[in-house]
Structure formats: C-alpha cells, structure tokens
Write an enzyme that holds these catalytic residues in place. Structure first.
Site, PDB file in Angstrom:
ATOM      1  N   ASN A  17       9.199  33.731  14.119  1.00 37.45           N
ATOM      2  CA  ASN A  17       8.243  33.850  13.010  1.00 37.45           C
ATOM      3  C   ASN A  17       7.616  35.226  13.066  1.00 37.45           C
ATOM      4  O   ASN A  17       8.187  36.198  12.593  1.00 37.45           O
ATOM      5  CB  ASN A  17       7.211  32.724  13.097  1.00 37.45           C
ATOM      6  CG  ASN A  17       6.098  32.875  12.088  1.00 37.45           C
ATOM      7  OD1 ASN A  17       6.368  33.157  10.924  1.00 37.45           O
ATOM      8  ND2 ASN A  17       4.857  32.729  12.502  1.00 37.45           N
ATOM      9  N   GLU A  18       6.436  35.347  13.680  1.00 37.85           N
ATOM     10  CA  GLU A  18       5.796  36.662  13.799  1.00 37.85           C
ATOM     11  C   GLU A  18       5.992  37.122  15.233  1.00 37.85           C
ATOM     12  O   GLU A  18       5.211  36.778  16.117  1.00 37.85           O
ATOM     13  CB  GLU A  18       4.312  36.558  13.440  1.00 37.85           C
ATOM     14  CG  GLU A  18       4.098  36.372  11.960  1.00 37.85           C
ATOM     15  CD  GLU A  18       2.624  36.305  11.554  1.00 37.85           C
ATOM     16  OE1 GLU A  18       1.753  36.142  12.429  1.00 37.85           O
ATOM     17  OE2 GLU A  18       2.369  36.412  10.341  1.00 37.85           O
ATOM     18  N   CYS A  60       3.115  29.826  12.411  1.00 38.45           N
ATOM     19  CA  CYS A  60       2.764  29.778  13.837  1.00 38.45           C
ATOM     20  C   CYS A  60       3.140  28.459  14.500  1.00 38.45           C
ATOM     21  O   CYS A  60       3.354  28.429  15.711  1.00 38.45           O
ATOM     22  CB  CYS A  60       1.279  30.032  14.004  1.00 38.45           C
ATOM     23  SG  CYS A  60       0.841  31.745  13.674  1.00 38.45           S
ATOM     24  N   GLU A  72       3.909  25.054   5.609  1.00 41.13           N
ATOM     25  CA  GLU A  72       3.550  24.900   7.026  1.00 41.13           C
ATOM     26  C   GLU A  72       2.518  23.791   7.120  1.00 41.13           C
ATOM     27  O   GLU A  72       1.674  23.629   6.224  1.00 41.13           O
ATOM     28  CB  GLU A  72       2.965  26.206   7.566  1.00 41.13           C
ATOM     29  CG  GLU A  72       2.492  26.047   9.020  1.00 41.13           C
ATOM     30  CD  GLU A  72       2.094  27.352   9.703  1.00 41.13           C
ATOM     31  OE1 GLU A  72       1.813  28.335   8.995  1.00 41.13           O
ATOM     32  OE2 GLU A  72       2.067  27.367  10.943  1.00 41.13           O
TER      33      GLU A  72
HETATM   34  O1  AHR Z   1       0.043  31.307   6.945  1.00 37.58           O
HETATM   35  C1  AHR Z   1      -0.808  31.148   8.040  1.00 37.58           C
HETATM   36  C2  AHR Z   1      -0.292  31.855   9.279  1.00 37.58           C
HETATM   37  O2  AHR Z   1      -0.289  33.233   9.076  1.00 37.58           O
HETATM   38  C3  AHR Z   1       1.123  31.553   9.661  1.00 37.58           C
HETATM   39  O3  AHR Z   1       1.232  30.416  10.423  1.00 37.58           O
HETATM   40  C4  AHR Z   1       1.511  32.746  10.485  1.00 37.58           C
HETATM   41  O4  AHR Z   1       2.889  33.019  10.420  1.00 37.58           O
HETATM   42  C5  AHR Z   1       0.646  33.849   9.954  1.00 37.58           C
HETATM   43  O5  AHR Z   1      -0.021  34.488  10.958  1.00 37.58           O
END
Ligand code: AHR
Length: 648
Positions: free
Chosen positions: A371-372, A237, A47
């Site tokens: 994602n989340e 994120c 990321e």
């Molecule tokens: O890895 C850091 C963050 O942690 C990522 O962007 C997210 O998916 C999680 O909350």
C-alpha cells in the site's frame, strides 16, 4: 482562485449585472481523436475505516456476533447467568461462545446486543435472525428473540426451541412494526436450564441484489450510481496491519463466514483522540464478497496485498517486517489469489471459489502489491512478487507504490525503482490542500509516456477543518480535468476514503456518510459521479489560444468523445467568484441542431455541504441543451462545474 470570497465580492458574484465578462474563445476539435480513456479511469476504493465494512456496507446488524473481540462481551449487555466458554466450540477459528443458564432468577438470563451505534430497522421490513445453539442440560429449551428500543422496550418478539446437545443452526424472521434508528437485539433464555449460543446474527432480508450475507442496499447502490470502472480493496493501511499478526490475510476472509477468524481493525487505536475499542473485522465482507461486488458494480476488481512490510508509519525497525528469505509464503499468497479469482474449478483455489458459489472466474486483471511503502526494503520485496507473477501469470497488471506522499524523497526514489522493476502501474496518494489541487492540474502533463501508467489510488482535497465541502469538491473537479487530459498516462483513479458512519468515524473528509438508516452523498461524491457517468472513450483537445485550460481565468476544462454513444463530453470547472462567458467552437460538428444534456454542480457558498438531515443541499442539476451548428455559448456561473453531453 480567490479564497474565500470577501462579502462585497460575494454579492458581486450573485448579481450578474455587475459582472465583468470578456468572452473567452475555446476550441474543441471533434475530429482530432486522442488517447483512449481507460474504462477503469474513475473507480472506487473501499477500506474498512470509519465503520465502513462492519457497521457499514456489510449488512450484519449484530456487533461481535462471534464473541471474539478482545473483550468477548464487547457490544453485549449480559443479564442473569451468562459466561463465555471455549470448550468444544462450534467453530474452531472463532472458539468463544456464550453460555446462558436460567434458574427462574428474577432478572432472567440473556444478552442484549447494541449493534453498531444502535441497530437500525425500517417499518415493515423483515430481518433474518440466526444462531448456532446447543442445550447443555435439558433435551429442549426455549429462547426469546426481540427487537427492542433504545429504552429496551420490545417491539417485535419471536421464540425458538433449541433441542439437542449438538451444535445446530436455528433461524427466525422478525418483522419491524416501526422504524427505529438505534434499536437493540435481546436474546433471552425463557425455560430453566443451560444453553450455548454462538454466531448470533441479524440480517435485513433486503440486501443489495438480494444476496445472502449481503450488503446494505442503499450504500451499495450509492457505489453503483458512481458507475465505477475499478474497485480497489481492502485498503489502505489495514492491508499492512500494525503487526504481521494483524495484517490482512485474504485467505482468512473466505469460506463459511462463521469460521472466518475475527481480526482487530487498526483504526481501532490509530488515533489517540479517536479510540474505538469496539472496532474489529469480522471478515463477513471478505475477498469473495469483494469480487462479487466488483462484478455487481461492473468494475474491475483490484485487490491490494501485503508485501511483507507491516505499516511503516508504526514500525521503524524490522521486527514486524518479513525478511527476504521468509517472503515466499507471501508471494505464494499472491499467486494463490490469482488462482482463487481466475483458476479453473479443478484447481485448489478455483475449487474453493466454486464451492462458495462462483464457478465462473472473476477475470482478475489488476493486482497491487503493498500500500504505502517506502525505502529500499520495498522494491527488494516487490521484485520477488514481480518475478513470480510474471512467470506464472504474465497477463496480470502489477501495481507498485510510490509511497505515502505526492512528492518528496520517498516518491522520487520509488518512481525510478518502479520503472526498473517494470511494474505496469504506480499507485500515488495525495491528501492535499485546495491550492495544491488547483496548481497541480498540469501534474501529469510532463510524465514519462513510456514508463508505468499512473493509478491515483487515494486522493482527496483537504480544506482547513477537513470537512467535506463544496470548495474541496470543486478543486477535485478542476484537478480531475488533468486526469482526463492525460488519459494516455493516467489509467485509474480512486478517491479516499469512501465511507464514514456519522457516529463512528476516524478520518474525514469521506465520500459517503451514513447513519443506521440513511445515506448522505457529499458534493465530492457528486463530482466523482459526474466524471464516472460521463467518462467518455477518447480524449479530444480543448484549448484556448492553442493551450489547454489549466487555470487561466480560473477555468479548468477537458473534452472527450464517447464512441459508444456518439456524443462529445465537455467538462468545465469555474473556480472563480465571477461569472465567465465562453464561446466554444466545436470544430467538426455538423451544421444543424445537436441535442444534449447539461449536468451542473454549483454553489455560491464554498463551505456548503450536505448533511445527513439535509442530504440535498448540493446536488447536480440536469437540463436539456440544444446546440445550433458548431458554436456553444455559455455563461458559466461562479464556483461551478459543468458537464455537457452533446450528440454528434
Ligand atoms: O484513506 C485512509 C488512509 O490513508 C489509508 O488507509 C492509507 O493508505 C492512507 O494513509
């Protein structure tokens, strides 16, 4: 596990003569071949956080090369007569450019770029400078391009003649006569007149696999050395975005780099105590480059796409989410991505891939939607993606989310929903304590064997101060024995986050730290590497008194067969402060000598870590071993992780 070790006990740990050492009898049945271990089992998750892409893996050395940050001159120090213009731009999606006018002012006219916390160059290495430029006044003008030190003293100079009133690309190669960690790039107009400059770029010639628009060789090599089976990208994120407008849109990240529209990075402003107003995404490292990197790493690409919900932590109403009736373009983005990756060159998106230099398909097999995410708004949207993807591309494995936590309300709601939707894998995220990791080693023992498989998509052990350290690494090593023992249900795992710039990070711990010139691998990295390089192909049972080792006597263990090399692989973590003696009966191993190797990661100091200046405090040590017959006797050091490979 007793944490941390008391001083008196600590000395006991270092003095073998004081050990209380029963011998634990363990058994591995070499012929009881169990579940296959997926080649995707141990991977990496990338990321753009902590300056992981721009300023990190992406080798571009100029920050804000297109003058598109909110402040178009962010990262630039202008001097003399410099303005920002947008009229008849060179690139319609990055319309800002710099206009430099020089009328023999004493100050001169030019721009100095500060890079990403400086520009790192290495003695003797070559750097390609390029710029799009046009003259506004005279037929021809000259610019001077210099590498300068932190104090602005030049140490490499070249000149370029700009001619013509149409935008054109100009290039020159700079050779660094010395190593400089925090250099600058100075561009100066040295003949009277006015010139427009756009997309000012400086790239090392040496990139990973010598690719143009490539990646920092040392950082990409560190990924390759993990031997990852899967590569998850681009987040995290940043996929979701804080707003719909700032979400990650893969279509904006392909095509000519100069015209990929710059986007703010959400880690620019996420934490009040860590604000980075100069953190944007140039998308020079975009989806095409991610696919190529996956190929270079030998890893399955695993893109993550926006599911119609922007970051749910940041948005508590529906303003920044897409209603079901408006979701179709998002679903189409997913279908188009599959076509971009796998479609024939005659298809719309396959053609673009071919034009970018890759007519062969990327063989995409895995795709994550969201994602989340949590709540009923997620499965409602995911369902539309699942239907459309199943219909057009039934071979694609779809990954759904189980929310941001390792358990709890969202998790308990989403897993049954993922089963209902019949996704192939469920993404789990856990950033948890050492105790959680050790107690959770049997987490997957009780998972439903008939439902979706598990993708542990983001995890890391967080100790009190959230530093990387040996304690966290050892707990991860112990926990990961549970991944392997449950290889029938756990198919993919990736630690997070991956990279962090020592001068520009937002989140820790991270697997790999770097500055502008060098890379530091954490103890956590070495644990991942020991698993990745010793993955094996099939699980073998490893038991004490008929039970797997899940923390009895502070021991955690797993065994595997590598059918490709005809070896057995044993992984044993001792999280205790005592030495432990084990006698391993490798039942089924023929009599006679069996050669092998031992890779050992160990430290008496649980707080120990590597640093950028001392990157090798904790590294795995490799040695040869020989097993006579089917018995292996081992004296396990305190706080240690052992990986044996033994020829059958
Ligand atoms: O890895 C850091 C963050 O942690 C990522 O962007 C997210 O998916 C999680 O909350």
């Amino acid at each position: 596990m007793t944490l941390p070790a008391q001083p008196a006990e600590q000395s006991k740990a270092t003095d073998p003569s004081l050990q209380w050492d029963p011998v634990y009898q363990l058994k591995v049945d070499v012929n009881a071949i169990g579940s296959p271990i997926q080649s995707t089992m141990y991977g990496v998750f990338f990321e753009d956080i902590n300056f992981g892409a721009d300023g990190g893996l992406y080798a571009e050395l100029v920050k804000n090369r297109s003058f598109e940050f909110d402040n178009p001159l962010a990262g630039w120090l202008p001097f003399g007569n410099v303005s920002i213009q947008t009229k008849s731009p060179c690139f319609d999606r990055n319309p800002h450019y710099a206009r430099l006018s020089y009328d023999k002012q004493i100050t001169g006219t030019g721009l100095i770029n500060e890079g990403f916390r400086g520009i790192g160059v290495k003695e003797g290495e070559k750097y390609d400078f390029s710029v799009y430029a046009r003259t506004v006044t005279n037929a021809s003008l000259k610019i001077r391009v210099q590498l300068v030190g932190k104090d602005n003293s030049p140490f490499e100079t070249k000149e370029i003649e700009i001619s013509g009133k149409n935008w054109d690309k100009y290039t020159v190669t700079l050779t660094a006569p010395k190593t400089e960690m925090q250099g600058r790039l100075r561009v100066q107009l040295i003949t009277p007149g006015t010139v427009d400059l756009e997309h000012i770029s400086l790239f090392p010639q040496k990139t990973f696999n010598n690719r143009p628009n490539g990646l920092r060789a040392d950082l990409a090599q560190a990924l390759k050395d993990l031997k990852p089976g899967v590569f998850r990208f681009p987040g995290g994120c940043i996929v979701e975005g804080t707003t719909l407008e700032t979400r990650y849109q893969w279509k904006n990240t392909i095509g000519p780099v100069e015209n990929r529209p710059t986007n703010v990075n959400r880690w620019n402003y996420t934490f009040d105590h860590k604000v980075f107003p100069d953190y944007f995404q140039s998308y020079g490292l975009g989806f095409y480059e991610y696919f190529v990197l996956s190929e270079d790493l030998g890893a399955e690409p695993l893109p993550v796409l926006h599911c119609g919900l922007s970051c749910q932590f940041e948005n508590h109403d529906m303003c920044q989410h897409v209603s079901l009736k408006d979701l179709k373009p998002f679903v189409d983005d997913a279908l188009d991505l599959i076509e971009f990756a796998n479609g024939p060159v005659t298809s719309k998106w396959g053609k673009i891939r071919a034009e970018m230099g890759h007519p062969e398909p990327f063989h995409l097999k895995l795709l994550a939607i969201g994602n989340e995410q949590w709540g009923s708004i997620y499965p409602e949207r995911l369902e539309m993606f699942v239907k459309a993807i199943r219909e057009k591309y039934p071979e694609i494995l779809i990954i759904g989310s189980s929310g941001p936590g390792s358990e709890g309300e969202a998790f308990d709601y989403l897993w049954p929903e993922m089963k209902r939707l019949e996704v192939d894998l469920v993404d789990e995220h856990f950033y948890r304590s050492p105790e959680w990791f050790l107690h959770g080693v049997d987490r997957y023992d009780s998972y439903d064997r008939n439902g979706p498989k598990v993708f542990a998509g983001e995890y890391a052990c967080h100790t009190g101060n959230q530093d990387n350290n040996f304690l966290a690494a050892l707990c991860e090593a112990a926990f990961m024995t549970g991944f392997e023992r449950n290889a029938d249900v756990v198919h993919l795992t990736t630690y997070a986050p991956l990279f962090a710039h020592v001068d520009a990070w937002q989140w820790k711990p991270d697997l790999i730290w770097f500055d502008n010139l060098s890379v530091m691998k954490t103890p956590n990295y070495y644990v991942q590497q020991m698993y990745g390089q010793n993955a094996g192909t099939h699980v073998l049972p490893m038991v004490q008194d008929g039970k797997p080792l899940t923390g009895q006597h502070d021991l955690y263990a797993t065994a595997a067969l590598d059918k490709n090399t005809n070896e057995i692989i044993l992984k044993i973590a001792n999280t205790g402060m005592r030495q432990q003696r084990i006698q391993l009966n490798l039942s089924g191993l023929s009599s006679g000598k069996h050669v092998g190797t031992l890779t050992l990661l160990q430290s008496y100091d649980l707080n120990a870590n590597n640093t950028i200046n001392q990157p090798e405090c904790i590294t795995p040590v490799k040695s040869s071993v020989e097993v006579d017959g089917s018995e292996l006797n081992v004296q396990l050091l305190p706080f240690s992780f052992y990986v044996y490979r033994i020829a059958l």
